[in-house]
Design a protein around this motif. Structure first.
Motif, PDB file in Angstrom:
ATOM      1  N   LEU A 274       0.845  -1.199   0.000  1.00 57.29           N
ATOM      2  CA  LEU A 274       0.000   0.000   0.000  1.00 57.29           C
ATOM      3  C   LEU A 274       0.882   1.250   0.000  1.00 57.29           C
ATOM      4  N   GLY A 275       0.543   2.224  -0.814  1.00 51.50           N
ATOM      5  CA  GLY A 275       1.347   3.441  -0.896  1.00 51.50           C
ATOM      6  C   GLY A 275       2.415   3.361  -1.976  1.00 51.50           C
TER       7      GLY A 275
ATOM      8  N   LEU B  96      -3.418   3.058  -3.290  1.00 50.66           N
ATOM      9  CA  LEU B  96      -3.837   3.523  -1.967  1.00 50.66           C
ATOM     10  C   LEU B  96      -4.933   2.637  -1.380  1.00 50.66           C
ATOM     11  N   ASN B  97      -5.538   1.775  -2.210  1.00 50.30           N
ATOM     12  CA  ASN B  97      -6.554   0.825  -1.713  1.00 50.30           C
ATOM     13  C   ASN B  97      -6.287  -0.537  -2.323  1.00 50.30           C
TER      14      ASN B  97
END
Lengths: 247, 247, 247, 247
Positions: C182-183, C245-246
């Protein structure tokens, strides 16, 4: 016809209409034209305590002073459209839509003194702006402004070139084949790649298809700090052109 | 005057001279013109078993067929020089040096049918190339080709614009002030920043000084693979222009 | 591991392998390495009657000496891919396909000394070229080269970034969601706008979507003739990046 | 050390400091951090009635949230400076001036976890901004910030690369020769051609001199209207680099 003139005050230039009784000079306010009419072209006089003179104006002056309505086609794109259209004095060109009349004026100068520009513009507000802008050019009589949409039902117009600044130029291609002289060019100005794609599909029978975009980079001219300007117009539109070699 | 024509074979175009008895057609070899002279403009016939036709030619065709000698000013730069010169039908323009005559031809078309291009070219080999190139255009009679150097001693020529493609344009600035009409523009085309710097020093009394460079980016038009072309001309020259508002 | 070194002769540099008995030095021919091995790094000696010395080499030297197979990602694009990937020492990155290994080497340097580059390359000829190229870098041990295709069935790999130089990167997006932290960012390098379009459709659940292209303009450094280089790479590829991000 | 985190609200990201009791979230106002500290990284929660989550942050997030003081070096230029500097984990780099700390942070990430960035900045206001910006990065301990001018009297610092964003980088060239390791590079970032010229004179004994400028063109990513963005940064600075092959 309005008698326009370039007024120079302290090396800055202002396009003004000597037919009016009073003109507004940006940064100086309103001023009666009587005094100006008495001056000889190119001979210096004093105005607002500054060295001034009247000079003949040119296309750049007109373009710089256009009334702004819809987005104006930028000089870099006008230069390429006019050049690659192959238009010259005496030619006939169809343009749609007219927008603010910036390209219209440049086309007028190109086919001057005895060609014809036929400009279609369906938006009545834009038509008014074009009229105002044409009034400050010596080319207004060479331009036929039609307040209507150019579409497939429009009666064909025999012409040397067709220049389209429309959202869906592909809808005009059939009409263009009927109107354009053999060997002539169509030029379309479109902002997005999606439009380029749709246009390409419709041009499958045309020749010399070219897609291009111009980046015009200006530089700061201060001798001690020569450098490209910080701000650059990164994109205006793609120019897609094609030549009609078969009907 | 030579009778040039655009010969289309299978959608490819060839600029040919019908005054000759035999013409060379690239990729097809030599061919007698008798047969071609009998064809009507725009009407299809067979040549080398392919669909062919004769069409009127235009400036792009001339430029694409120029005899190459010294470096030719590129279309993107010609487009901007012609546009920002503000020249129109009937104007007088001075050009130096003439190079291969690419800009000369474009200027001829711009001031057509009754203006004048005065082209200075001191190199006799280049003069011969310009002559050959002018012979394949309808503008040759509008062009006065002088086989000499333009310099400060040249007798002034009243003109609307001056376009210099010379290594040291700053040496012509005094002459330009004497020759150019008030309100007119000088445009200089120089490859290096060093030349720009020297030129700027000499333009201190001129107005509206602009330095710019054009990047013309062409795109591949294959529908399934739309992309900018890999090869791009990264630099040709800077265009420095200035306007004469005071003498 | 091969002991590579930068050999300087008269200010020109040559990347050579001191493990070999004889090395070929471009323009000078073959030469035994015995003599070179006796020299101290940075201390001048004579070779072919010219001032010479051995120096440590760096990434630029490696890149300049790569064995060429498939098209190499250009330095301007490697610079942007590495920077905008946000990768740093210790990170894990997946790359597909490996091509000639130019980006692979740069990624190796970025995650040095204890990260990992996992490179997928299904073409066995390219795999051989990558191996040869990795052998001349100190990063080969950080790189896991897999001679297979990366596809949706590949077992997910927990990683900080994914960089794809594939014709159909949209097919890897599902796999990327499973693998990427994530990220983290995915970066795709594609030549045509058609590919950009297909990719955009598949990225609808991703964030911070960016499309960009880099133009790296080099200048001639001769003091008396400072100017942009004539030749410019007009286009290599678009870089499309997105952030996860998801999940 | 501050505990920074990336807060995602509805796919938009905000860099926030969880050490503070109250943080300002742009567009939402002030908010106590207690609630945020209880959340697990990557697990969704509701904030202001919107889907939210905390994520690890990266260099791009830091750069996007920098306190602005003096002109920040743009990402396209940072990317090229970092790449062509050849720096890697463990290296030592000297930077002057520090400006707002954007490049400083990127260099910190490049030499992470055990290299060193020595940053000179003589302007005390800029030093304060750099400090604030370094505080929101994990690299602050790798950076030695010196509130002084780098000049020829500065004690030499053995380093792998030197990056100068100074008005007169030519004054540091002698110092650079004393400090830089053989084979290392100096990179200078200067806005004007006049500065490039002065710098070139001082680099006459250096090798691999390169002048370049980067144009980073971003595109709009809306599927139905794919096109380059209108606004483009036309110029930031020229990057002049040279390599030290002889002392």
């Amino acid at each position: 016809m309005a008698e326009w003139c370039l007024l120079i005050i302290d090396n800055k230039s202002y396009l003004i209409n000597l037919d009016l009784k009073i003109v507004e000079i940006k940064g100086f306010g309103n001023f009666p034209t009587n005094f100006l009419k008495e001056q000889e072209i190119g001979v210096e006089f004093e105005l607002f305590d500054k060295k001034s003179k009247l000079l003949p104006y040119n296309l750049t002056d007109i373009q710089a002073n256009l009334w702004r309505g819809p987005q104006i086609i930028s000089p870099k794109d006008i230069a390429w459209l006019v050049y690659s259209s192959n238009l010259k004095s005496g030619d006939i060109v169809v343009e749609a839509g007219g927008g603010s009349g910036a390209l219209t004026t440049a086309l007028g100068q190109t086919i001057f003194p005895d060609g014809k520009v036929i400009t279609f513009e369906k938006n009545s507000k834009h038509v008014e702006i074009i009229k105002k802008n044409l009034n400050m050019s010596p080319y207004s009589e060479l331009i036929e402004l039609r307040s209507e949409e150019l579409n497939d039902d429009t009666k064909p117009i025999v012409c040397n070139s067709i220049i389209l600044d429309l959202p869906e130029p592909q809808k005009i291609i059939n009409w263009a084949v009927k109107s354009l002289e053999l060997g002539g060019k169509i030029l379309c100005y479109v902002p997005t790649i999606n439009q380029v794609e749709k246009l390409l599909v419709s041009l499958d029978k045309w020749s010399q298809i070219e897609i291009s975009e111009s980046i015009h980079r200006t530089w700061q001219s201060r001798l001690s700090a020569i450098r490209p300007d910080t701000n650059l117009i990164g994109h205006t539109g793609f120019i897609v052109s094609a030549r009609l070699l078969n009907k």
